[in-house]
Design a protein around this motif. Structure first.
Motif, PDB file in Angstrom:
ATOM      1  N   GLN A 200      35.555  41.659  39.785  1.00  0.00           N
ATOM      2  CA  GLN A 200      36.576  40.615  39.769  1.00  0.00           C
ATOM      3  C   GLN A 200      37.809  40.991  38.961  1.00  0.00           C
ATOM      4  O   GLN A 200      38.922  40.584  39.279  1.00  0.00           O
ATOM      5  CB  GLN A 200      35.982  39.313  39.191  1.00  0.00           C
ATOM      6  CG  GLN A 200      34.768  38.783  39.945  1.00  0.00           C
ATOM      7  CD  GLN A 200      35.129  38.285  41.332  1.00  0.00           C
ATOM      8  OE1 GLN A 200      36.234  37.802  41.565  1.00  0.00           O
ATOM      9  NE2 GLN A 200      34.188  38.396  42.263  1.00  0.00           N
ATOM     10  N   SER A 201      37.629  41.768  37.909  1.00  0.00           N
ATOM     11  CA  SER A 201      38.725  42.091  37.001  1.00  0.00           C
ATOM     12  C   SER A 201      39.688  43.093  37.643  1.00  0.00           C
ATOM     13  O   SER A 201      39.295  44.202  38.011  1.00  0.00           O
ATOM     14  CB  SER A 201      38.160  42.674  35.704  1.00  0.00           C
ATOM     15  OG  SER A 201      39.181  43.268  34.940  1.00  0.00           O
ATOM     16  N   ARG A 202      40.961  42.694  37.762  1.00  0.00           N
ATOM     17  CA  ARG A 202      41.963  43.611  38.326  1.00  0.00           C
ATOM     18  C   ARG A 202      42.150  44.831  37.434  1.00  0.00           C
ATOM     19  O   ARG A 202      42.358  45.954  37.913  1.00  0.00           O
ATOM     20  CB  ARG A 202      43.300  42.895  38.512  1.00  0.00           C
ATOM     21  CG  ARG A 202      43.296  41.823  39.591  1.00  0.00           C
ATOM     22  CD  ARG A 202      44.671  41.234  39.775  1.00  0.00           C
ATOM     23  NE  ARG A 202      45.203  40.709  38.520  1.00  0.00           N
ATOM     24  CZ  ARG A 202      46.446  40.235  38.356  1.00  0.00           C
ATOM     25  NH1 ARG A 202      47.274  40.217  39.391  1.00  0.00           N
ATOM     26  NH2 ARG A 202      46.846  39.770  37.194  1.00  0.00           N
ATOM     27  N   GLU A 203      42.110  44.608  36.123  1.00  0.00           N
ATOM     28  CA  GLU A 203      42.275  45.722  35.186  1.00  0.00           C
ATOM     29  C   GLU A 203      41.160  46.754  35.385  1.00  0.00           C
ATOM     30  O   GLU A 203      41.404  47.963  35.431  1.00  0.00           O
ATOM     31  CB  GLU A 203      42.254  45.221  33.738  1.00  0.00           C
ATOM     32  CG  GLU A 203      43.410  44.312  33.362  1.00  0.00           C
ATOM     33  CD  GLU A 203      43.110  42.856  33.650  1.00  0.00           C
ATOM     34  OE1 GLU A 203      43.902  41.979  33.236  1.00  0.00           O
ATOM     35  OE2 GLU A 203      42.085  42.570  34.304  1.00  0.00           O
ATOM     36  N   ILE A 205      39.237  47.193  38.059  1.00  0.00           N
ATOM     37  CA  ILE A 205      39.325  47.823  39.383  1.00  0.00           C
ATOM     38  C   ILE A 205      40.425  48.884  39.404  1.00  0.00           C
ATOM     39  O   ILE A 205      40.232  49.975  39.957  1.00  0.00           O
ATOM     40  CB  ILE A 205      39.575  46.751  40.462  1.00  0.00           C
ATOM     41  CG1 ILE A 205      38.340  45.844  40.584  1.00  0.00           C
ATOM     42  CG2 ILE A 205      39.902  47.393  41.805  1.00  0.00           C
ATOM     43  CD1 ILE A 205      38.547  44.649  41.489  1.00  0.00           C
ATOM     44  N   LEU A 206      41.572  48.603  38.768  1.00  0.00           N
ATOM     45  CA  LEU A 206      42.663  49.579  38.760  1.00  0.00           C
ATOM     46  C   LEU A 206      42.271  50.824  37.966  1.00  0.00           C
ATOM     47  O   LEU A 206      42.459  51.956  38.437  1.00  0.00           O
ATOM     48  CB  LEU A 206      43.924  48.954  38.152  1.00  0.00           C
ATOM     49  CG  LEU A 206      45.132  49.899  38.036  1.00  0.00           C
ATOM     50  CD1 LEU A 206      45.556  50.414  39.411  1.00  0.00           C
ATOM     51  CD2 LEU A 206      46.304  49.210  37.345  1.00  0.00           C
ATOM     52  N   VAL A 238      45.107  49.098  47.146  1.00  0.00           N
ATOM     53  CA  VAL A 238      43.805  48.914  46.495  1.00  0.00           C
ATOM     54  C   VAL A 238      42.985  48.088  47.461  1.00  0.00           C
ATOM     55  O   VAL A 238      43.265  46.908  47.684  1.00  0.00           O
ATOM     56  CB  VAL A 238      43.933  48.218  45.134  1.00  0.00           C
ATOM     57  CG1 VAL A 238      42.553  47.970  44.543  1.00  0.00           C
ATOM     58  CG2 VAL A 238      44.780  49.035  44.185  1.00  0.00           C
ATOM     59  N   PHE A 246      48.195  43.312  45.049  1.00  0.00           N
ATOM     60  CA  PHE A 246      46.951  43.219  44.286  1.00  0.00           C
ATOM     61  C   PHE A 246      47.213  43.112  42.784  1.00  0.00           C
ATOM     62  O   PHE A 246      46.585  42.305  42.082  1.00  0.00           O
ATOM     63  CB  PHE A 246      46.079  44.447  44.592  1.00  0.00           C
ATOM     64  CG  PHE A 246      44.857  44.559  43.725  1.00  0.00           C
ATOM     65  CD1 PHE A 246      43.736  43.785  43.968  1.00  0.00           C
ATOM     66  CD2 PHE A 246      44.835  45.448  42.651  1.00  0.00           C
ATOM     67  CE1 PHE A 246      42.614  43.895  43.167  1.00  0.00           C
ATOM     68  CE2 PHE A 246      43.712  45.566  41.847  1.00  0.00           C
ATOM     69  CZ  PHE A 246      42.595  44.782  42.102  1.00  0.00           C
ATOM     70  N   TYR A 247      48.175  43.919  42.294  1.00  0.00           N
ATOM     71  CA  TYR A 247      48.429  43.971  40.853  1.00  0.00           C
ATOM     72  C   TYR A 247      49.916  44.289  40.663  1.00  0.00           C
ATOM     73  O   TYR A 247      50.309  45.444  40.626  1.00  0.00           O
ATOM     74  CB  TYR A 247      47.563  45.056  40.219  1.00  0.00           C
ATOM     75  CG  TYR A 247      47.287  44.883  38.732  1.00  0.00           C
ATOM     76  CD1 TYR A 247      48.103  44.121  37.909  1.00  0.00           C
ATOM     77  CD2 TYR A 247      46.201  45.509  38.140  1.00  0.00           C
ATOM     78  CE1 TYR A 247      47.842  43.983  36.558  1.00  0.00           C
ATOM     79  CE2 TYR A 247      45.913  45.390  36.790  1.00  0.00           C
ATOM     80  CZ  TYR A 247      46.737  44.624  36.009  1.00  0.00           C
ATOM     81  OH  TYR A 247      46.478  44.492  34.663  1.00  0.00           O
ATOM     82  N   ARG A 252      51.055  45.296  35.527  1.00  0.00           N
ATOM     83  CA  ARG A 252      50.511  46.636  35.225  1.00  0.00           C
ATOM     84  C   ARG A 252      51.177  47.201  33.986  1.00  0.00           C
ATOM     85  O   ARG A 252      50.534  47.861  33.162  1.00  0.00           O
ATOM     86  CB  ARG A 252      50.717  47.593  36.414  1.00  0.00           C
ATOM     87  CG  ARG A 252      50.020  47.187  37.685  1.00  0.00           C
ATOM     88  CD  ARG A 252      49.843  48.380  38.631  1.00  0.00           C
ATOM     89  NE  ARG A 252      51.074  49.134  38.840  1.00  0.00           N
ATOM     90  CZ  ARG A 252      51.961  48.868  39.795  1.00  0.00           C
ATOM     91  NH1 ARG A 252      51.768  47.840  40.610  1.00  0.00           N
ATOM     92  NH2 ARG A 252      53.040  49.627  39.939  1.00  0.00           N
TER      93      ARG A 252
END
Length: 798
Positions: A200-203, A205-206, A238, A246-247, A252
């Motif tokens: 769930q965490s975008r951080e 996943i990136l 992504v 996405f981010y 970022r």
């Protein structure tokens, strides 16, 4: 037990002395445990004061004596006591480590307390059959180092300097790679107080996407390059969404700023300095000497500890997967307090790599040993992969309940739940119940006296004293604008504002540097590069090396003598093709200025490489065991030592089978004698056994792994004979039993002496230092010199 210690030749760990399960009385039989059984991993469970740390230190000491390297994770600061070994047991050795407050409490001076401690330690070691020569051997067999990540108290460790790409073997395993990526991203984000579900965490996943992208390419990541990748990722999507959807870039940038604050923080500067997390170098010295590395992390915050432990475990897995499989014990990974790192419910970043190690490390000969105060601290899936349990005194009845059923079940009916519970309730300090998949039944034992002085927790100041003189000087960073000009060194001062004219067919390159000077000049070099192939089909060797060399061109240059050339520290393709504006140029020697092309020079370079290039390899003289290309001499010795250890273990297994018939016969005689005593209703009580249980007899028992020859049965025989009264002793059955037991004693001693002799012969046969290393070379063919290239290189200098 003087001179040589026979159990060390048979791969047996001397852990303590067996105790009678019935009453806890000590026997003369030592507890000897096969070191290869540690590859199924172990756990030490015991409350504070149970002797858990002493047992752990004893295990590491025995690993050292068996030439097995160890990595020790020390969250509490106790394991540094391994460095306090004093063969002479002199008061002056102990004095620097005596707590003045403790001495005053006992109404003694430091000197008096040191003298008393020295006497206590000397007597304690002697009582356990350990002489000064064994402590001296312990010190000579390893190099002990205390590493302090995030601190300069011990040897600092560079953790944030680079996120090293895993080995190709690891990168090819999708599950293992994903586990390493996930735990690395989670622990790094925790440093900036970001937590979240990896799905769930975008951080998360990136970061995971960045690690996967670069690691699949085999590229290491520094913190700087990782931050740059966050700002400008090397991918546009992504999943199915565009990156900015996405981010978004502003968000970022906020993440990049948070991570940049780590680098900018003075408190984190120590995390980028020191020894790299190179597991091979941590476990072995340059000469191949096994090392014992203690990572002291007591000074770190909880978040920092979790980050470091996760990074260390990930690096360890990467190293492990590059090793050859073996059934022998190759290395130990010991963690002195596992609480919080491997819980049954939560999923901290350290959990995945630890579980992976417990599942896979056995195949590589790696033993994992975990210590904890409470069995509930451990993940149940991990416990299922642990074959050896050392259970000491536990704090509560609830703690006992968690281990009672397992121990009773493993006893094959010899111990019921009530008996196990009573054993655990009555247990004293330094007493442990050993439950092992490699033993027929659980046994009770008392840990031996540690060779290391157990002073208590090692403070940061203690670490400074212990590591004084052991810290390596950091490699000096080359400052570009201080590189001396070859022209200035040689007195060559005439330079023109116009570059010399050369033939169009001569390639020219310009190497620019961050030179701070009002007068920038360019010096001429003759640079050449080529690829050299070393091929040998029978050895499965096919190596291509790029060779880069250069010659300085001054006015006195007459011919291209490549034997005096130096290595070019950069590739020609890294240099500019077009000349930069400004600057002045030194003149070329006439022999170079008159060249119409560089074909002749290129041929001379190719000829030089053909005549002088050699791939030098090592070989154990008289064998086919050879080094690999680029393998360091110390690593070659380590690999051969691993090979010999495996061969020795196989030879010991054959020796065991050879003598098993005799051992079985002795065992049957013992059982018959015990049966006769039982029929006469002889009062067999638990007492200290006599000479029937010698050290040699115990070695035989451990060697065969049969608990039928344990202290309990041998003690029962010995005390049974002594307790027989005169009237009963006249009975022929008992007399025959007594004679048979004496026969058993003599047979066991003879078997012990014979096995010890054979073990000595095996130890000498498989001693790595007995073998001579010779070198040989593989030469390239003429066609193996290719991609030859020559250029006129202009080097910018101040």
């Amino acid at each position: 037990m003087d001179g040589q210690y026979p159990y060390e030749k048979l791969g047996l760990l001397y852990l303590g002395r067996e105790l009678d399960l019935a009453g806890g009385a000590p026997s003369q039989a030592p507890l000897l445990y096969k070191n290869k059984d540690m590859t199924t991993h172990a756990v030490i469970i015991g409350m504070t004061g149970s002797g858990k740390t002493g047992l752990g230190i004893g295990l590491i000491e025995e690993a050292i004596m068996d030439n097995v390297p160890s990595i020790v994770i020390d969250p509490k600061g106790d394991m540094g006591n391994l460095l306090l070994t004093f063969p002479d047991c002199a008061p002056g050795d102990f004095a620097p480590w005596i707590d003045p407050a403790e001495a005053a409490k006992r109404e003694m001076s430091v000197e008096q307390y040191a003298a008393e401690t020295a006497k206590t330690w000397k007597n304690g070691l002697a009582a356990w059959g350990q002489g000064p020569e064994r402590i001296a051997a312990l010190r000579s067999k390893t190099e002990l180092t205390i590493y302090t990540p995030g601190s300069s108290a011990g040897v600092p460790v560079s953790v944030l300097g680079s996120f090293t790409a895993p080995a190709p073997e690891v990168a090819a395993d999708i599950d293992t790679l994903n586990s390493l990526v996930s735990s690395t991203a989670t622990s790094l984000l925790a440093l900036v107080d970001i937590t979240g579900d990896p799905l769930q965490s975008r951080e998360h996943i990136l970061l995971s996407s960045l690690f996967l992208h670069f690691w699949r390419l085999g590229q290491d990541l520094s913190m700087e390059s990782l931050i740059g990748g966050i700002v400008t990722p090397p991918f546009a999507k992504v999943g199915v969404f565009p990156l900015d959807t996405f981010y978004p870039q502003p968000q970022r940038m906020a993440l990049a700023m948070n991570l940049n604050n780590i680098l900018a923080s003075p408190s984190f500067s120590a995390w980028t300095e020191g020894e790299p997390l190179d597991i091979q170098r941590i476990l072995y010295g340059e000469s191949g000497l096994p090392r014992t590395a203690i990572f002291s992390i007591a000074h770190l915050s909880d978040t920092e500890r979790m980050f470091f432990v996760t990074m260390l475990l990930n690096q360890f897995i990467g190293w492990m997967r590059r090793q050859q499989g073996t059934a022998s014990l190759k290395a130990l990974l010991y963690m002195d307090e596992i609480f919080g790192y491997f819980p049954p419910v939560a999923n901290p970043p350290s959990k995945k790599p630890m579980l992976l190690l417990l599942k896979q490390a056995r195949a590589y000969g790696i033993g994992v040993v975990l210590a904890t105060q409470n069995p509930v601290d451990l993940d149940y899936k991990g416990l299922a992969n642990i074959g050896t349990w050392f259970v000491g005194r536990l704090q509560t009845s609830q703690d006992q309940d968690r281990v009672v059923e397992g121990i009773a079940g493993a006893s094959d009916g010899k111990l019921n739940v009530q008996k196990v519970r009573k054993l655990l309730s009555d247990m004293k300090g330094r007493q442990f119940l050993l439950n092992s998949a490699h033993l027929d039944e659980p046994l009770l034992f008392e840990t031996r006296w540690a060779m290391s002085y157990l002073k208590g927790p090692i403070s940061q100041n203690d670490i400074k004293k212990l590591m004084e003189g052991k810290k390596r000087q950091p490699i000096a960073t080359q400052v570009v604008n201080e590189i001396p000009s070859m022209g200035a060194v040689s007195g060559r001062l005439s330079a023109s504002n116009l570059p010399p004219v050369v033939a169009q067919a001569v390639e020219q390159r310009y190497h620019l540097q961050n030179v701070v000077s009002e007068q920038v000049r360019f010096e001429p070099w003759l640079a050449a590069s080529a690829s050299v192939r070393f091929f040998n089909g029978s050895r499965n060797i096919d190596v291509v090396r790029e060779v880069r060399m250069r010659l300085y061109l001054d006015e006195n240059f007459q011919r291209t003598d490549w034997s005096v050339a130096e290595t070019t520290p950069f590739a020609l393709d890294d240099c500019r093709i077009d000349p930069p504006g400004g600057g002045s140029y030194y003149p070329l020697p006439s022999i170079i200025a008159q060249q119409k092309d560089s074909k002749g020079i290129a041929k001379s370079f190719g000829d030089y490489l053909y005549q002088n290039s050699r791939l030098e390899l090592s070989r154990i003289k008289g064998t086919a065991f050879e080094s690999r290309p680029d393998e360091k001499p110390g690593d070659f010795k380590v690999r051969y030592n691993d090979y010999l250890r495996q061969q020795k273990d196989q030879a010991v297994d054959k020796l065991r089978e050879k003598y098993r018939v005799r051992q079985t016969g002795l065992e049957q005689k013992l059982n018959r004698a015990l049966d006769r005593l039982d029929k006469e209703k002889v009062d067999v009580q638990s007492k200290t056994t006599d000479s029937l249980i010698s050290f040699g007899v115990a070695v035989v028992g451990a060697f065969f792994g049969k608990k039928t020859l344990s202290a309990a049965n041998l003690g029962r025989a010995a005390t049974g004979v002594r307790s027989v009264g005169r009237v009963v002793k006249e009975k022929s059955d008992v007399k025959r039993a007594e004679e048979e037991i004496e026969e058993l004693r003599q047979g066991m001693e003879a078997l012990s002496a014979e096995i010890e002799q054979k073990a000595t012969e095996l130890a000498d046969t498989f001693d790595v230092d007995q073998y001579e290393v010779e070198t040989f070379t593989i030469n390239p063919r003429r066609s193996d010199i290719f991609d030859v290239r020559v250029a006129l290189l202009w080097e910018m200098v101040a």
